[in-house]
Design a protein around this motif. Structure first.
Motif, short mmCIF file in Angstrom:
data_model
loop_
_atom_site.label_atom_id
_atom_site.label_comp_id
_atom_site.label_asym_id
_atom_site.label_seq_id
_atom_site.Cartn_x
_atom_site.Cartn_y
_atom_site.Cartn_z
N ARG A 1 51.67 168.65 98.67
CA ARG A 1 52.42 169.75 99.30
C ARG A 1 53.74 169.17 99.78
NH1 ARG A 1 50.94 172.00 103.95
NH2 ARG A 1 51.18 174.20 103.44
N ARG B 1 57.39 170.03 101.88
CA ARG B 1 58.24 170.97 102.63
C ARG B 1 59.56 171.12 101.90
NH1 ARG B 1 61.60 169.10 106.95
NH2 ARG B 1 63.13 169.57 105.34
N ASN C 1 59.24 167.26 110.67
CA ASN C 1 58.58 168.45 111.13
C ASN C 1 58.87 168.49 112.63
OD1 ASN C 1 56.68 170.43 111.65
ND2 ASN C 1 55.12 169.49 110.34
N ALA D 1 61.54 174.75 114.12
CA ALA D 1 60.88 175.99 114.54
C ALA D 1 61.91 176.92 115.18
CB ALA D 1 59.75 175.68 115.52
N ASN E 1 57.92 182.58 109.14
CA ASN E 1 57.73 181.38 109.95
C ASN E 1 56.46 180.62 109.63
OD1 ASN E 1 59.80 180.79 112.20
ND2 ASN E 1 59.74 183.01 111.99
N LEU E 2 55.73 181.10 108.65
CA LEU E 2 54.50 180.39 108.32
C LEU E 2 54.81 179.11 107.55
CD1 LEU E 2 52.04 183.28 107.39
CD2 LEU E 2 52.33 182.05 109.55
N ASP E 3 53.96 178.16 107.75
CA ASP E 3 54.06 176.88 107.06
C ASP E 3 54.18 177.09 105.54
OD1 ASP E 3 53.91 174.01 107.05
OD2 ASP E 3 51.86 174.20 106.29
N GLU E 4 53.42 178.02 105.04
CA GLU E 4 53.40 178.27 103.60
C GLU E 4 54.77 178.71 103.09
OE1 GLU E 4 50.36 181.10 102.65
OE2 GLU E 4 50.62 180.91 100.48
N ILE F 1 57.77 177.75 103.94
CA ILE F 1 58.75 176.67 103.72
C ILE F 1 58.12 175.48 102.98
CG2 ILE F 1 60.23 177.28 105.66
CD1 ILE F 1 58.87 174.99 107.21
N THR F 2 56.97 175.73 102.36
CA THR F 2 56.27 174.65 101.67
C THR F 2 56.08 175.01 100.20
OG1 THR F 2 55.09 174.15 103.71
CG2 THR F 2 54.20 173.21 101.68
N GLU G 1 53.56 174.63 97.65
CA GLU G 1 52.13 174.30 97.70
C GLU G 1 51.72 173.48 96.49
OE1 GLU G 1 50.07 174.88 100.12
OE2 GLU G 1 51.34 176.16 101.37
N ASN H 1 48.48 180.12 110.26
CA ASN H 1 48.68 178.73 109.81
C ASN H 1 47.36 177.95 109.84
OD1 ASN H 1 51.39 178.60 109.08
ND2 ASN H 1 52.08 178.18 111.17
N HIS I 1 45.37 178.94 106.96
CA HIS I 1 45.90 178.33 105.74
C HIS I 1 45.52 176.85 105.67
CE1 HIS I 1 48.41 178.16 102.22
NE2 HIS I 1 49.15 177.18 102.72
N ASP J 1 46.02 170.07 104.79
CA ASP J 1 47.14 169.14 105.00
C ASP J 1 47.46 169.07 106.50
OD1 ASP J 1 49.49 167.75 105.08
OD2 ASP J 1 50.59 169.10 103.74
N GLU K 1 49.92 168.21 108.01
CA GLU K 1 51.29 168.65 108.29
C GLU K 1 51.30 170.08 108.85
OE1 GLU K 1 55.20 167.31 108.33
OE2 GLU K 1 53.45 166.20 107.67
N ARG L 1 52.91 171.38 112.30
CA ARG L 1 53.87 172.50 112.39
C ARG L 1 53.49 173.42 113.55
NH1 ARG L 1 57.64 172.23 109.32
NH2 ARG L 1 56.38 171.67 107.53
N GLN M 1 54.58 171.75 116.74
CA GLN M 1 56.03 171.74 116.94
C GLN M 1 56.53 173.11 117.35
OE1 GLN M 1 56.80 169.00 117.42
NE2 GLN M 1 57.19 167.65 115.69
N ALA N 1 58.57 173.89 120.70
CA ALA N 1 59.80 174.69 120.70
C ALA N 1 59.69 175.80 121.74
CB ALA N 1 60.04 175.27 119.31
#
Lengths: 846, 476
Positions: free
Chosen positions: A652, A654, A743, A748, A838-841, A843-844, A846, B252, B255, B261, B263, B267, B270, B274
């Motif tokens: 994965r 970013r 990260n 964020a 804003n989900l990790d997915e 900006i990633t 996969e 998240n 997921h 992962d 990471e 996230r 973080q 924030a």
């Protein structure tokens, strides 16, 4: 503390263990130990060599030392002084010395013992041997591999008793492929088309999608930004003054175009290193040399012209070495390289190629510019003559005087303060604000008057009138040149500009390169001529002294063991998240060893044999089963291989700052897909670029230019665009082969509050409301997921969002609608949009 | 998943990337010991390392030693005397004055002895005089660079050319953060009253270079959001933000079950940091609850955001919160001319607040654990630039010697160290190179400058390159 008898016991112990140990390989096991612990003082660098011992060659290691012993006696570790010293109980004599802070582990000592016992044979450093295409290995499965790559990967997994992961889902694969090849997530239509095609025939769907994406005009944009890191592209000069370089983008557009038309990598290389020297060089080929024009220009008053010119040559040499050879040649700038066979002298032989290239911007008008210019030129010249002719003889005389002063100042500095200062100004300020080569003005003064072109004369006169008064104040007053300057400046406004991109050109006045003693430009040593490191391949040359074009040809010679390996490794890193060699900029002794050396070689050989075809190379990689694996990782796999060296899964990754921006613009529908052109300034608070700067102005672009892809964003070198800086844009002052992927909380905050992302989420909310007006909440959620993640949501995701929506709807009931197009309900979907983006997915990859 | 499992799952890279997220320095050090790239070990020399943090008051543009800290009484007699080439011993000069006539120029300001230590400080710095017994003046600083950009880059990164990590990044990397709501390395800039077209100060000066980018300095801005994009956009309040965050975290986390992962977990953390910063940073920046006594001490200017005085006060507040490296820059010291007009303005900006910072920290019992450094990037010439007009004189750049002061954090108070010759042209006793300053500062923080290394492009790099000597004489 061990006493001497213990010492021999220890060695004996080691010998026993070592005898039962595995075979050692010099390149895999021994060189890294020597390089890390010994070669700093006992290596290639003759000046710093201690105790007359060198361990980087077999001959050096077995030679008799002043005391009569030898560091290494092949087959006899107990007689080898090296073993005695690294196992010595006495801190005074033990190696490496205590003050280095370095210490050998028992395992490392064992390896050295085994190696000496086995005869202490040396091998050439792996990357200096030509790549050798090994036969495709036998593997445990005939079903899994899709192409040759997979055999090499699976063979290693077999050896480690690991199995590959299953394929990722078609939706993940589409998004992955799209982000990797063109840097944009798929659109709804592309997604639907792919799903249909996959249902019909996955094989065809996959092949045709690769083809479609490689043919996309966005392909070049994605890969250009990646290549720009190596050149350390920026749109300004750097240093404290940091003036604009309004034509830097011409090289960027050349790169985009080169990737789009799949210019073979050998030609891609030739044109960037020496496009100006190719027979009948075309304008575009000259622009390609702009690769080397992203060096910094110091325009600070008092700067020494030669010092900062030298800095540029050092930068070009280092950038060339890292980019094409994967070598840290700059380590030999002050002394022989401590780890790799590049001597101090050879460094300056490479340096000479760039030392004899001048920074020249060339006329390369954009469509329409030339005709507008020509149309205005007639009238301009007429009025120019009206102004200049009456004083021409006197003006010429005083200008010749000034030019003579410049020439004298250059030849014999230190006699006249004002004269020296005037020359320095000419060098510092020439073409400031236009990204022109700083020393071009000085060069023009050296061209005999009669040999100058009309344009050259005019440009020099412009400069002279503008800044030449120092020391000639009386003449300026007498001839009313200050007034003339203002009138000509006024007149010049009627002349449309001609674009002048940054290029390199063979020096008009050749420079004698000298070795700089200890790397200091003020202490020149012996003269050298251009040449290639002898440890690398030799080529037949037409000229006794190779030119920059010869350097380019040598670089892409079939015999060059490095160039193809370095390049295929870079592409691998981009597509798999990690290089086969994890130090893409350093294939030398201090760099990492390849995780799959045979695969690396196979790819390099295949790449060259197939005409350095970049798109074909990428196709091979993305069409492999290795690439198509799921990135899902189990605890067990994570424990065994946290960095995914073995590729038993996909990594994965970013997204880069630019691609995070692009993704936000695509899903919101805001993206302006126009290609090329001058760099643009997306919204950010103006003081991000301006606070603390000398003269930077951040005037936010308007219209569609607010929504261009990240690759087109203006890079203010000293204060780069904030969102990119937060997402690990590399330092634009030096070449970069590997970006960080951090990260952080600032990321964020950016995704939540940066006006670009706020606007994108608001516009995404419009889409969710309007994409299908009849859709219910669940269908809208589905659309959101397909837009943002190219997949359908899972039921648990739908359930969570529905609960959220219910709550937000209640909260929105009291709010006033923004407009007719943005009713109360819009607030609800805006918050959904913010969550999705804003989900990790999001900006990633996969 | 419990905390241990989570830690187990972090790769080395992620660990390094996490250090600003608030693992205590001890925990961090022990976790990182497995990392081959990090070779920082607490030094075993006793009595060192009392400093926990640094406040670096950088005076950008290079203040003149003649008018501030290096008293040269003989110049009154030599004033106007012309200096020949033999005097300069091949020392480089900038193009601005290299070839001009060089006339010795005295200082128009008087010096007085202060405190029990009798430190000589010019009348331009009256407040500093009052804390003379708390500071250590070093008159024998030297550097190699003669132009601003390479010189300031050298001070910030230990190397003249751009690209290396800044000192604050090294310290953040080596020691981590002591605060879980704020970054480890904070930067603030103020404009000098004395000069309008100052040298640029730019991100790379507090950049991470080749260290993981989590270690870069975070610039607190004087206008707009103190940390960029800290405020919620119009129409989204803190409660909405919390709900958005709650849902994002849940999605998240779900997921994460799919991808495994770590990471993704980082996230989430973080995003939470924030969110906390949205409260902690404005609280920190809001000095309205500071007492009148405090503002009396720092000066009224401390009430105006963005001034040097306000930044000094914020530096104390950041120090209280455990921020590791607090970097201030004050611009405007590059006085090639008009020194009599501009120098007093600059001193007016910085004198009272710098002294107040020392007193304030001392009163709070924090001076011992806070290392304060004050100084510019090089010195200035004994001769006047241009002519010898004492109403408008100025001085060119001089790298060979200049003055700084340090306080707290294990530095010996009340001493003046090093001597220059009568022209403050050369050092005659106890030179302190930039490398030595760096080595000494790291020493004060308990870090061995030769052990704090990072492997990059085939080489182990450190802040002091292959140089640096701890100046034991100035250690308490």
């Amino acid at each position: 503390m061990l006493n001497p008898s213990c010492k021999s016991t220890l060695v004996l112990c080691l010998l026993t263990v070592a005898a039962n140990g595995d075979e050692v390989s010099f390149n895999r096991d021994i060189r890294p130990i020597l390089s890390e612990h010994c070669l700093q003082c006992h290596g290639f660098d003759a000046d710093k060599r201690q105790a007359e011992l060198r361990l980087d060659t077999h001959a050096g290691a077995v030679a008799k030392l002043p005391g009569g012993k030898s560091a290494i006696v092949p087959g006899k570790p107990t007689q080898s002084e090296l073993i005695a010293r690294i196992t010595s109980a006495d801190a005074e004599t033990r190696m490496p010395p205590v003050d280095t802070g370095k210490k050998l582990t028992q395992k490392e000592i064992q390896k050295l013992v085994t190696w000496i016992k086995g005869g202490a044979s040396y091998e050439r450093h792996w990357s200096f041997n030509p790549p050798n295409a090994a036969p495709i290995p036998e593997v445990s499965s005939k079903v899994w591999p899709r192409n040759s790559i997979d055999y090499f990967i699976l063979a290693r997994l077999d050896a480690e008793s690991l199995g590959p992961s299953e394929d990722a889902s078609p939706n993940v694969l589409l998004r992955r492929l799209s982000l990797d090849l063109i840097g944009l997530p798929p659109t709804l239509a592309e997604l639907a088309g792919f799903e249909r095609a996959w249902k019909d025939d996955p094989q065809v769907a996959w092949a045709s999608t690769i083809k479609r994406l490689q043919a996309s005009k966005h392909f070049g944009e994605k890969w250009a930004r990646w290549w720009m890191d190596l050149a350390h592209y920026a749109d300004t000069d750097g240093y404290t003054i940091d003036y604009d370089r309004p034509h830097a983008w011409r090289w960027r557009d050349w790169v985009i175009d080169a990737f789009n038309r799949n210019l073979p990598f050998d030609q891609f290389t030739l044109e960037q290193i020496a496009g100006d020297m190719l027979p009948d060089a075309k304008t575009e080929q000259r622009i390609a040399t702009g690769f080397f024009r992203h060096t910094l220009s110091n325009r600070e008053g008092g700067a020494n012209l030669e010092e900062f010119r030298v800095q540029k040559i050092i930068d070009r040499t280092a950038t060339y070495g890292a980019t094409w050879l994967g070598l840290t040649v700059e380590c030999a700038q002050c002394h022989d390289h401590k780890f790799d066979p590049i001597s101090h002298r050879e460094y300056y032989q490479l340096y000479d190629f760039f030392n004899n290239a001048d920074e020249i911007n060339i006329n390369a008008p954009l469509p329409g510019e030339q005709s507008r210019f020509d149309a205005a030129l007639v009238e301009y010249r007429r009025r120019w003559h009206e102004l200049v002719d009456p004083v021409e003889p006197q003006l010429n005389a005083v200008m010749r005087k000034w030019e003579q002063l410049m020439l004298d100042a250059e030849k014999s500095p230190g006699i006249d303060y004002k004269r020296d200062r005037a020359l320095e100004l000419l060098g510092i300020l020439w073409g400031a604000g236009y990204g022109e080569g700083q020393l071009e003005g000085v060069r023009l003064t050296r061209i005999p008057f009669s040999k100058r072109t009309q344009r050259q004369k005019e440009r020099l006169l412009d400069y002279f009138l503008g800044r030449g008064a120092l020391g000639l104040e009386q003449e300026f007053k007498d001839l009313k040149l200050y007034e003339l300057r203002n009138k000509i400046a006024e007149l010049k406004k009627t002349l449309p500009s001609l674009s002048r991109p940054q290029t390199l050109e063979v020096s008009m006045f050749p420079r004698q390169t000298r070795i700089s003693i200890r790397g200091d430009f003020r202490t020149p040593g012996a003269p050298v001529q251009s040449g290639f490191p002898v440890a690398l391949h030799a080529v037949k040359l037409a000229n006794p002294v190779p030119s920059r074009l010869d350097l380019a040809r040598w670089t892409v010679s079939k015999d060059n063991p490095l160039t193809a390996r370095v390049f295929v490794n870079r592409i691998w890193q981009e597509l798999f998240g990690r290089g086969l060699v994890t130090t893409p900029e350093d294939f030398g002794a201090q760099g990492a060893l390849p995780s799959h050396p045979k695969l690396l070689d196979w790819l390099a050989v295949d790449f060259v044999e197939n005409g350095w075809d970049i798109k074909r190379l990428m196709r091979l990689m993305v069409d492999s089963a290795t690439y198509r694996q799921s990135s899902h990782v189990t605890h067990e796999k994570l424990r065994r291989d946290p960095d995914n060296v073995l590729l038993a899964r996909a990594s994965r990754v970013r997204l880069s700052g630019e691609l995070v921006r692009d993704a936000a613009l695509v899903v919101s529908g805001l993206l302006d897909r126009r290609r090329g052109g001058p760099s643009v300034r997306p919204p950010q608070p103006a003081n991000v670029a301006e606070e603390g700067s000398y003269s930077a102005k951040w005037e936010t672009s308007t219209g569609g230019d607010r929504y261009r892809r990240g690759v087109y964003t203006w890079i203010q070198r000293v204060t780069p665009y904030a969102q990119f800086a937060t997402f690990d844009l590399p330092n634009p002052n030096r070449t970069c082969s590997r970006r960080d992927r951090t990260n952080t909380p600032l990321q964020a905050l950016t995704l939540l509050n940066d006006p670009v992302f706020v606007e994108a989420s608001e516009t995404l909310a419009d889409r969710l409301l309007n994409e299908n007006k009849d859709a219910d909440d669940e269908q809208k959620i589905r659309i959101g997921y397909r837009v943002c993640f190219a997949r359908d949501p899972q039921s648990s995701e739908v359930a969570r969002l529905k609960t959220f929506i219910a709550g937000r709807r209640k909260a929105a009931a009291n709010r006033k609608p923004v407009s007719e197009a943005r009713p109360r309900e819009w607030f609800v979907w805006r918050e959904v949009a913010v969550v999705l983006m804003n989900l990790d997915e999001f900006i990633t990859r996969e | 998943m419990n905390h241990d499992e989570y830690n187990l799952m972090l790769t080395r890279r992620q660990l390094l990337g996490r250090s600003s997220t608030g693992i205590g320095s001890v925990a961090l050090a022990s976790l990182l010991n497995t990392d081959e790239r990090l070779a920082a070990e607490p030094s075993d020399q006793s009595g060192i390392g009392r400093a926990k943090r640094v406040i670096y008051l950088f005076q950008s543009g290079a203040p003149s030693q003649f008018e501030l800290l290096d008293h040269k009484p003989k110049l009154d007699k030599l004033h106007g005397q012309q200096l020949g080439p033999e005097f300069f011993k091949g020392q480089r000069q900038t193009g601005m004055t290299a070839r001009q006539k060089k006339q010795v120029c005295r200082s128009i300001y008087h010096f007085k002895k202060h405190g029990d230590s009798g430190a000589e400080i010019s009348e331009t710095l009256p407040y500093l005089g009052q804390v003379a017994d708390d500071i250590c003046i070093v008159r024998s600083m030297q550097t190699q660079a003669i132009n601003h950009d390479p010189a300031i880059t050298f001070f910030q990164t230990g190397f003249q050319q751009a690209g290396r990590p800044s000192m604050g990044a090294w310290v953040s990397y080596g020691l981590g953060s002591e605060n879980k709501n704020l970054p480890a390395y904070v930067v603030m800039i103020s404009e000098g009253s004395g000069k309008r077209d100052s040298q640029a100060l730019y991100g790379r000066l507090w950049g991470n270079g080749f260290l993981p980018s989590a270690h870069q300095g975070v610039k607190f801005r004087s206008k707009g959001d103190p940390v960029l994009y800290l405020s919620n956009p119009a129409g989204i309040d803190s409660r909405q933000r919390r709900e958005i965050l709650d849902l994002s975290n849940k999605l998240n986390a779900r997921h994460y079950e799919d991808v495994g992962d770590p990471e993704t977990i980082t996230r989430i953390k973080q995003a939470e940091l924030a969110f906390r910063m949205q409260t902690s940073v404005p609280e920190l920046m809001d000095t309205s609850n500071e007492s009148k006594h405090t503002f009396d001490m720092y000066g009224e200017a401390a009430r105006t955001p963005g001034t040097y005085a306000a930044n000094c006060l914020l530096a104390r507040r950041l120090a209280e919160k455990g921020v590791r490296f607090i970097q201030l820059y004050h611009r405007g010291w590059d006085q090639h001319g008009d020194m009599p007009r501009d120098l007093p303005l600059q001193c007016g900006d910085v004198d009272q607040a710098s002294a107040a910072l020392i007193t304030d920290l001392k009163q709070r019992g924090m001076l011992d654990e806070t290392l304060i450094v004050w100084g510019g990037e090089f010195g200035r010439t004994v001769y006047a630039q241009g002519g010898l007009n004492m109403k408008r004189y100025g001085r060119d750049h001089h790298p060979r010697c200049f003055s700084m002061w340090l306080a707290g954090g294990g530095i010996k108070p009340g001493i003046t160290y090093g001597q220059t010759d009568d022209f403050s042209f050369d050092i005659v006793e106890n030179p302190v190179h930039v490398y030595d300053l760096h080595a000494t500062m790291l020493h004060c923080l308990g870090v061995d400058h030769e052990r704090l290394t990072y492997k990059f492009q085939g080489r182990r790099y450190r802040l002091t390159d292959v140089h640096g000597r701890i100046v034991n004489d100035i250690l308490a």
